[in-house]
Design an enzyme around this catalytic site. Structure first.
Site, PDB file in Angstrom:
ATOM      1  N   TYR A   1      52.624  89.600  41.565  1.00  0.00           N
ATOM      2  CA  TYR A   1      52.270  89.365  42.967  1.00  0.00           C
ATOM      3  C   TYR A   1      50.946  90.054  43.288  1.00  0.00           C
ATOM      4  CZ  TYR A   1      52.336  89.591  48.048  1.00  0.00           C
ATOM      5  OH  TYR A   1      51.988  89.493  49.380  1.00  0.00           O
TER       6      TYR A   1
ATOM      7  N   SER B   1      46.361  90.472  50.332  1.00  0.00           N
ATOM      8  CA  SER B   1      47.309  91.552  50.624  1.00  0.00           C
ATOM      9  C   SER B   1      46.603  92.874  50.411  1.00  0.00           C
ATOM     10  CB  SER B   1      48.522  91.457  49.691  1.00  0.00           C
ATOM     11  OG  SER B   1      49.328  92.623  49.757  1.00  0.00           O
TER      12      SER B   1
END
Length: 246
Positions: A151, A138
């Site tokens: 995350y 990400s």
């Protein structure tokens, strides 16, 4: 990555980026096997897209990962691509002791799920004439969203793990790709209608073009580059401050 035909197994492919990649690869003529936790969605996808095969899999279950790896490689001895897309993203308040359960689930799914799936499939892929692995990190691996600290931490770990994986597999037929999405309009964190997120279809088009053009390495759409290169460009404090407002 090798041109079609490939035989591709994807985790986390019942919605969002995973499903989008599966459908794009299927349209190109690749054999696609998707997995996910929700059997009703798997059944619907198989009915709507004849030729796509499905297998139930929760990547938080190590025993099931081993079973699926055995099932898929036996049924598809030509399997040559594995994409680890499964992931979860939830907000956490770190002064609340309840956040620990969220953190542990996130590490189990995002990081250990990826490592366990790759561990199960890599010996098989290394025996193929040409093969590829696609991990998914990400933009938040490079500048965290403070609202979702675990995350972001798991995605930073995926980036680091993928770098090491690429070096260790350099003398094998397995090429290693890291897909680095920005915020994309998917169900992850209810971003379907978020005007700050990249629409899914343009993201998929750009990502697929990069996958076709590159021999291996990071797959960086233009939208994610301000995050990816924030530290290099000296904009890290400003980008972190922007993300801190979410």
């Amino acid at each position: 990555m090798k041109q079609t035909p490939n035989t591709v197994f994807l985790t986390g492919a019942t919605s969002g980026i995973g499903l989008g990649l599966a459908l794009r690869l299927h349209e190109l003529g690749d054999k696609v096997i998707i997995s996910g936790r929700r059997e009703d969605r798997l059944d619907r996808i198989a009915a709507e897209h004849p030729g796509i095969e499905t297998v139930p899999l929760d990547v938080a279950d190590p025993a099931r990962i081993a079973e699926v790896a055995d099932e898929v490689t036996r049924a598809h001895p030509e399997l040559n691509v594995v994409a680890t897309v499964a992931g979860i993203m939830h907000p956490e308040r770190l002064l609340d002791p309840a956040h620990l359960a969220t953190a542990e689930a996130t590490v189990t799914t995002n990081l250990l799920g990826t490592i366990r799936v790759l561990s199960a499939f890599l010996p098989f892929l290394a025996e193929q004439p040409e093969a590829a692995v696609i991990t998914v990190s990400s933009g938040l691996a490079f500048v965290p969203l403070p609202l979702t600290p675990t995350y972001a931490a798991t995605k930073a770990a995926i980036h680091s793990y993928t770098e090491s994986l690429r070096v260790q597999l350099a003398d094998t037929p397995v090429r290693v790709f890291e897909l680095v999405p920005p915020a994309v309009q998917t169900a992850l964190m209810n971003q379907e209608d978020d005007e700050n997120a990249m629409p899914l279809e343009p993201f998929l088009s750009e990502a697929m073009a990069l996958l076709a053009a590159q021999a291996e390495g990071e797959l960086l759409v233009e939208t994610v580059k301000p995050l990816r290169y924030a530290e290099r460009d000296g904009s890290y404090p400003q980008v972190l401050a922007q993300l801190s407002h979410f």
